[in-house]
Design a protein around this motif. Structure first.
Motif, PDB file in Angstrom:
ATOM      1  N   ARG A   1       2.505  41.446  24.008  1.00  0.00           N
ATOM      2  CA  ARG A   1       3.601  41.526  24.983  1.00  0.00           C
ATOM      3  C   ARG A   1       4.382  42.826  24.817  1.00  0.00           C
ATOM      4  NH1 ARG A   1       4.248  35.949  23.716  1.00  0.00           N
ATOM      5  NH2 ARG A   1       6.028  36.438  22.362  1.00  0.00           N
ATOM      6  N   LEU A   2       4.567  43.278  23.568  1.00  0.00           N
ATOM      7  CA  LEU A   2       5.277  44.534  23.328  1.00  0.00           C
ATOM      8  C   LEU A   2       4.507  45.716  23.923  1.00  0.00           C
ATOM      9  CD1 LEU A   2       7.562  46.116  21.968  1.00  0.00           C
ATOM     10  CD2 LEU A   2       6.192  46.162  19.875  1.00  0.00           C
ATOM     11  N   ILE A   3       3.188  45.745  23.677  1.00  0.00           N
ATOM     12  CA  ILE A   3       2.371  46.810  24.261  1.00  0.00           C
ATOM     13  C   ILE A   3       2.407  46.717  25.779  1.00  0.00           C
ATOM     14  CG2 ILE A   3       0.013  47.685  24.489  1.00  0.00           C
ATOM     15  CD1 ILE A   3      -0.492  46.851  21.607  1.00  0.00           C
ATOM     16  N   GLY A   4       2.345  45.487  26.311  1.00  0.00           N
ATOM     17  CA  GLY A   4       2.374  45.294  27.758  1.00  0.00           C
ATOM     18  C   GLY A   4       3.655  45.811  28.389  1.00  0.00           C
ATOM     19  N   MET A   5       4.785  45.597  27.733  1.00  0.00           N
ATOM     20  CA  MET A   5       6.058  46.081  28.276  1.00  0.00           C
ATOM     21  C   MET A   5       6.097  47.609  28.303  1.00  0.00           C
ATOM     22  SD  MET A   5       9.040  43.502  26.907  1.00  0.00           S
ATOM     23  CE  MET A   5       8.629  43.694  25.186  1.00  0.00           C
ATOM     24  N   LYS A   6       5.620  48.234  27.222  1.00  0.00           N
ATOM     25  CA  LYS A   6       5.606  49.701  27.202  1.00  0.00           C
ATOM     26  C   LYS A   6       4.652  50.254  28.252  1.00  0.00           C
ATOM     27  CE  LYS A   6       7.007  50.458  22.390  1.00  0.00           C
ATOM     28  NZ  LYS A   6       6.640  51.078  21.086  1.00  0.00           N
ATOM     29  N   LEU A   7       3.506  49.573  28.433  1.00  0.00           N
ATOM     30  CA  LEU A   7       2.557  50.005  29.455  1.00  0.00           C
ATOM     31  C   LEU A   7       3.168  49.902  30.849  1.00  0.00           C
ATOM     32  CD1 LEU A   7      -0.857  48.497  28.241  1.00  0.00           C
ATOM     33  CD2 LEU A   7      -0.175  50.892  28.246  1.00  0.00           C
ATOM     34  N   ALA A   8       3.920  48.821  31.085  1.00  0.00           N
ATOM     35  CA  ALA A   8       4.559  48.651  32.391  1.00  0.00           C
ATOM     36  C   ALA A   8       5.549  49.781  32.669  1.00  0.00           C
ATOM     37  CB  ALA A   8       5.255  47.293  32.457  1.00  0.00           C
ATOM     38  N   CYS A   9       6.290  50.193  31.646  1.00  0.00           N
ATOM     39  CA  CYS A   9       7.238  51.309  31.819  1.00  0.00           C
ATOM     40  C   CYS A   9       6.501  52.615  32.110  1.00  0.00           C
ATOM     41  CB  CYS A   9       8.103  51.460  30.568  1.00  0.00           C
ATOM     42  SG  CYS A   9       9.216  50.079  30.265  1.00  0.00           S
ATOM     43  N   LEU A  10       5.420  52.860  31.359  1.00  0.00           N
ATOM     44  CA  LEU A  10       4.652  54.087  31.584  1.00  0.00           C
ATOM     45  C   LEU A  10       4.013  54.081  32.967  1.00  0.00           C
ATOM     46  CD1 LEU A  10       2.880  54.339  28.109  1.00  0.00           C
ATOM     47  CD2 LEU A  10       4.656  55.862  28.954  1.00  0.00           C
ATOM     48  N   LEU A  11       3.548  52.903  33.393  1.00  0.00           N
ATOM     49  CA  LEU A  11       2.883  52.793  34.687  1.00  0.00           C
ATOM     50  C   LEU A  11       3.861  52.987  35.829  1.00  0.00           C
ATOM     51  CD1 LEU A  11      -0.104  52.205  35.316  1.00  0.00           C
ATOM     52  CD2 LEU A  11       0.552  49.841  35.787  1.00  0.00           C
ATOM     53  N   ALA A  12       5.088  52.501  35.659  1.00  0.00           N
ATOM     54  CA  ALA A  12       6.085  52.611  36.729  1.00  0.00           C
ATOM     55  C   ALA A  12       6.424  54.068  37.031  1.00  0.00           C
ATOM     56  CB  ALA A  12       7.343  51.842  36.339  1.00  0.00           C
ATOM     57  N   ARG A  13       6.297  54.944  36.047  1.00  0.00           N
ATOM     58  CA  ARG A  13       6.612  56.358  36.260  1.00  0.00           C
ATOM     59  C   ARG A  13       5.574  57.062  37.127  1.00  0.00           C
ATOM     60  NH1 ARG A  13       8.017  58.129  30.016  1.00  0.00           N
ATOM     61  NH2 ARG A  13       9.728  56.668  29.661  1.00  0.00           N
ATOM     62  N   LYS A  14       4.377  56.479  37.223  1.00  0.00           N
ATOM     63  CA  LYS A  14       3.300  57.140  37.954  1.00  0.00           C
ATOM     64  C   LYS A  14       3.441  56.989  39.462  1.00  0.00           C
ATOM     65  CE  LYS A  14       1.289  58.425  34.184  1.00  0.00           C
ATOM     66  NZ  LYS A  14       1.275  59.846  33.795  1.00  0.00           N
ATOM     67  N   GLY A  15       4.165  55.969  39.923  1.00  0.00           N
ATOM     68  CA  GLY A  15       4.350  55.795  41.356  1.00  0.00           C
ATOM     69  C   GLY A  15       3.187  55.073  42.010  1.00  0.00           C
ATOM     70  N   CYS A  16       3.056  55.261  43.329  1.00  0.00           N
ATOM     71  CA  CYS A  16       2.055  54.573  44.140  1.00  0.00           C
ATOM     72  C   CYS A  16       0.670  55.148  43.850  1.00  0.00           C
ATOM     73  CB  CYS A  16       2.411  54.727  45.616  1.00  0.00           C
ATOM     74  SG  CYS A  16       1.241  53.966  46.734  1.00  0.00           S
ATOM     75  N   VAL A  17      -0.311  54.259  43.688  1.00  0.00           N
ATOM     76  CA  VAL A  17      -1.645  54.721  43.302  1.00  0.00           C
ATOM     77  C   VAL A  17      -2.287  55.560  44.395  1.00  0.00           C
ATOM     78  CG1 VAL A  17      -2.824  52.641  44.164  1.00  0.00           C
ATOM     79  CG2 VAL A  17      -3.842  53.979  42.310  1.00  0.00           C
ATOM     80  N   GLU A  18      -1.983  55.293  45.672  1.00  0.00           N
ATOM     81  CA  GLU A  18      -2.587  56.079  46.756  1.00  0.00           C
ATOM     82  C   GLU A  18      -2.119  57.528  46.737  1.00  0.00           C
ATOM     83  OE1 GLU A  18      -1.099  53.165  47.164  1.00  0.00           O
ATOM     84  OE2 GLU A  18      -2.103  51.910  48.667  1.00  0.00           O
ATOM     85  N   LYS A  19      -0.967  57.790  46.103  1.00  0.00           N
ATOM     86  CA  LYS A  19      -0.428  59.151  46.047  1.00  0.00           C
ATOM     87  C   LYS A  19      -0.885  59.925  44.808  1.00  0.00           C
ATOM     88  CE  LYS A  19       2.139  58.551  49.755  1.00  0.00           C
ATOM     89  NZ  LYS A  19       1.874  59.297  51.010  1.00  0.00           N
ATOM     90  N   MET A  20      -1.542  59.249  43.865  1.00  0.00           N
ATOM     91  CA  MET A  20      -1.966  59.912  42.633  1.00  0.00           C
ATOM     92  C   MET A  20      -3.105  60.884  42.929  1.00  0.00           C
ATOM     93  SD  MET A  20      -1.905  56.772  39.900  1.00  0.00           S
ATOM     94  CE  MET A  20      -0.439  55.769  39.676  1.00  0.00           C
TER      95      MET A  20
END
Length: 647
Positions: A417-436
């Protein structure tokens, strides 16, 4: 070995130049004797790179053109515009930090070979990777590196300054540390760190008199750029680097391998064997998966008595990566023998080296049939260590999948769960996947959504990854992680809806990684995508029926958009007029049939599968026994020639 990897606050070199005086002079940009008919110091624009270490503001989509430009970058742009002289205006390029941290070939090429690199020391988490790549630049003798630090970050700058001067006094000349402050009127000024610290602590009263003691950052940067020579690379090195870049742009696959081998044979003189050219070759060989060429090149350098280029950590990284991927008997053991002394060093170590150790042990666990618990434990240990040093999607996703392989669940595992929370924070910074726009961001996004069991996002990420045409070596890494997860979290084959589309896309990407094997015509079937006029990709299955000769080609949609739409088409051989490969993407082709309304554009998982299908259809079309109506078929072929020329 070459010593510790550059890390946060430690700027120790990863390697040094050739001991031969001529090679050392060339790598440091000193003048060398002119070659008849060629000038060694031609006038060219100054190459300047600014590393964006801060994330865009909230609510701002990357690439939208609405990002607020950092003030230091604005000052650098003004300095480049104000630079006067006889040489051409400087070429300024900004690079996101993520492109360096994740090893993009074009970004690393620009960063390593820039005449001047400017970056802001702001994020302590980013410092290990930044100083690792700065250490690589040092090993190339690219010594014009400017570190900026805002007034708010002065304590970090002071600690960094102490490390630079006390622990690495031989590397001080490679860096220029500039603290700066932004005034209430928006001016960006720089000056002595002690004065700025006094202003921040209230010991010195801020005002017009204080500002007079400071210098505009633009002026300081102008002076730095004026003092930077553009002959940091000799003519020969510049030529060979340019040839490598042109080869990457013009060729692909086997043709690129042959061209790189031809270029490497030109490295027959001391002045051409330099670390920057070696890195260019390694990155290019990696992109075409020519792992034997990487290994042979590095081992050749190791055998040269006066060469220490092979001891640099970035060269060791690619060498061990190639050994792991080639996987001949003893290759992985040899890779670990190189890596383990580096990662067990007491000083700071680049997270990429930890991840490479984890990758090797993970692949050994994979090839053991998921039975070797010791390899599983070691793989998790190194990925977790990399995640602790610098949290990233790469290390975090792999650590989470390995915990799942060890039998843990998100519901009852605090560590997961700790790794999952950090991953969620890192993922949120990337934005919408269609724009990557970077395939590694999309690949990590895909891995995170597989862990989250979100089929809609899996479909979006997989489609974007295919559109970006990610290199096979990277797709292999992504799909190996998927197979590992699928083995320990098996799911029944879905019957429809988003889960079925996600299942199709994952197996479509899996086919793109697998070596192509020729199959008898009666067994020829392949997952394909049908590209509609509105640019929508529809999952489908392509099947070739009949033995010799082939009788029909059947195309079946996985999930028609509406009930009224046809779900499959059958093309008898007599109705097929021709086929042509797309000039924009060699994985795609145009199938022309009668009536013309049935023409279709197909996208295959790989170039080899597309070429196999095109070759088969071309044989059928050229068959003189074809029973297609003569006049109608000839008219269709005339249209085909026009369409093929414009495709």
């Amino acid at each position: 070995m070459a010593g510790p990897c550059p890390g946060a606050g430690v700027l120790e070199r990863a390697g040094s130049c050739w001991q031969d005086p001529l090679a050392e002079a060339l790598s440091r940009g000193r003048s060398s004797p002119a070659v008849t008919g060629r000038g060694c110091a031609r006038s060219r624009p100054l190459s300047v790179v600014y590393v964006l270490t801060r994330e865009p503001g909230l609510g701002v989509e990357p690439g939208s053109g609405t990002e607020a430009e950092p003030l230091p970058l604005r000052c650098l742009r003004e300095a480049c515009a104000q630079l006067q002289g006889t040489r051409p205006p400087p070429q300024l390029r900004s690079l996101p930090f993520a492109t360096l941290a994740l090893g993009d070939t074009a970004a690393l090429d620009s960063f390593y070979n820039a005449d001047v690199v400017v970056l802001e020391v702001s994020s302590s988490l980013a410092q290990p990777s930044l100083f690792y790549h700065l250490g690589v630049r040092e090993s190339f003798s690219m010594t014009n590196n400017v570190l900026l630090c805002s007034q708010a970050e002065l304590p970090d700058l002071q600690a960094l300054r102490e490390d630079v001067f006390q622990k690495n006094s031989d590397c001080v000349g490679s860096y220029t540390l500039i603290p700066y402050v932004v005034t209430a009127t928006g001016r960006v000024l720089c000056g002595d760190a002690g004065l700025l610290r006094g202003i921040a602590d209230g010991l010195v009263q801020a005002g017009a008199g204080t500002e007079a003691l400071l210098t505009p950052l633009v002026g300081r940067l102008v002076r730095l750029l004026e003092a930077t020579p553009t002959d940091s690379c000799g003519y020969f090195r510049e030529t060979i680097r340019q040839d490598i870049r042109q080869a990457r742009e013009r060729f692909s696959g086997q043709q690129l391998r042959q061209e790189l081998a031809r270029l490497q044979r030109r490295l027959d003189s001391v002045e051409l064997l330099s670390p920057d050219i070696v890195m260019n070759l390694l990155l290019s060989y990696r992109d075409v998966q020519d792992y034997s060429a990487i290994i042979e090149l590095v081992e050749t350098l190791q055998a040269l008595p006066t060469c220490d280029v092979a001891e640099q950590h970035n060269v060791c990284f690619h060498y061990t990566f190639a050994l792991n991927r080639r996987n001949r008997p003893g290759d992985r053991e040899k890779a670990l023998a190189v890596l383990l002394p580096l990662v067990k060093y007491e000083g700071p170590v680049a997270p990429d080296l930890y991840c490479m150790c984890g990758r090797i042990y993970k692949d050994m666990f994979f090839t053991s049939g998921f039975q070797n618990a010791g390899h599983l434990e070691q793989a998790y240990h190194w990925y977790r260590k990399a995640f602790d040093v610098e949290p990233s999607l790469h290390s975090g996703i792999n650590a989470a999948v390995l915990l799942i392989a060890a039998g843990q669940h998100f519901e009852d595992s605090e560590e997961l769960r700790l790794i999952g929370m950090k991953l969620a924070c890192l993922l949120a910074r990337k934005g919408c996947v269609e724009k990557m726009q970077y395939y590694w961001d999309v690949g990590f996004y895909l891995g995170a959504q597989i862990l989250a069991n979100d089929p809609i996002q899996v479909v979006l990420a997989a489609e974007q990854l295919y559109k970006l045409n990610a290199p096979i070596w990277y797709l292999v890494s992504v799909m190996e992680t998927f197979l590992l997860y699928q083995h320990f979290r098996p799911t029944p084959e879905p019957s429809g809806g988003p889960p079925l589309r996600a299942h199709f896309w994952l197996h479509f990407l899996l086919q793109s990684c697998q070596p192509f094997k020729m199959a008898p015509p009666q067994e020829d079937q392949c997952l394909v995508l049908v590209l509609e006029i509105n640019k929508v990709l529809l999952p489908a299955r392509l099947e070739i029926q009949g033995t010799d000769p082939v009788s029909t080609v059947t195309l079946s949609l996985l999930d028609p958009e509406t009930q009224e739409d046809p779900s499959s088409w059958t093309f008898p051989v007599t109705s097929i007029c021709g086929i042509s490969t797309s000039k924009l993407d060699q994985r795609c082709c145009f199938l022309y049939a009668l009536p013309p309304a049935q023409d279709v554009q197909l996208c295959f998982p790989s170039v080899e599968r597309c070429q196999r299908f095109c070759g088969l259809i071309q044989v059928l079309v050229m068959n003189p026994d074809s029973s297609a109506p003569t006049e109608e078929a000839e008219g269709a072929r005339e249209v085909l020639e026009i369409l093929s020329a414009s495709a």
